[in-house]
Design an enzyme around this catalytic site. Structure first.
Site: not given
Length: 215
Positions: A27, A56, A82-84
């Site tokens: 997402t 996310a 965790i999307k960074i």
């Protein structure tokens, strides 16, 4: 090659999951904003549907803010990744989170060098954006192939997610390039399922069956 679904739409995720072909979900803030719902609620609902990694994304632009957000997101469900974004602050945050055992997906990668940096920072996944590179006249698959080759040569454990997939040709090209994962929009996933000759074959089989079933 495994498939992730690039969506925050719960109906799409449910339908894709019923096919039995997706291994995770990605997402981003834009996808969740389209749903007009609470961010945390959407992520929790996705986690209840799909038994696999769910990316996310943080929205902070400084390392400390990213880390604080990541810690909170990681509490939602064990499958949260965790999307960074790939930037100096993002690399710092990724390195810190890796030390804490929090998985990351470094996104917005447009060069093999960026992917290599993210892997060295401890990223669990890196997401090169194939379609967006194509949009500006570059060959996104060249970057993907280069990244796969570099990771293979050096035995890098970070997994590559082919992202910004626009059409079925991108999918097969990513598979040929050696990408272990492609994250695809629901529309593209459904395009992969369908083929006019398959539809014609089913129609013909049914017609033939109707002609003999009562004999």
């Amino acid at each position: 090659m495994r498939f992730f679904l690039d969506s925050a739409n719960i109906d799409e995720i449910r339908e894709a999951n019923r096919l039995g072909v997706i291994s995770g979900v990605t997402t981003n803030p834009s996808l969740i904003a389209k749903e007009g719902r609470n961010f945390r609620e959407v992520v929790q609902e996705i986690a209840a549907i799909v038994d696999g990694p769910i990316s996310a994304e943080v929205i902070s632009t400084d390392a400390e803010g990213m880390i604080a957000e990541a810690r909170e997101l990681a509490k939602i469900h064990p499958n949260i990744v965790i999307k960074i974004p790939l930037c100096a602050a993002g690399l710092s945050a990724t390195a810190r989170l890796a030390q804490e055992g929090i998985r990351t997906n470094v996104t917005l990668i447009f060069s093999a060098n960026q992917g290599l940096l993210a892997a060295n920072a401890g990223a669990t996944y890196v997401s090169p954006f194939v379609g967006r590179l194509d949009d500006i006249g570059h060959d996104g698959m060249d970057v993907l192939r280069e990244l796969v080759e570099i990771f293979d040569i050096h035995g890098i454990a970070t997994e590559i997610i082919a992202a910004s997939i626009r059409h079925p040709v991108h999918v097969s090209a990513a598979a040929r390039a050696g990408a272990p994962i492609a994250t695809v929009p629901f529309k593209v996933l459904m395009q992969l399922v369908k083929h006019p000759l398959t539809d014609l074959g089913i129609e013909r089989f049914l017609k033939d069956w109707e002609s003999v079933k009562d004999k």
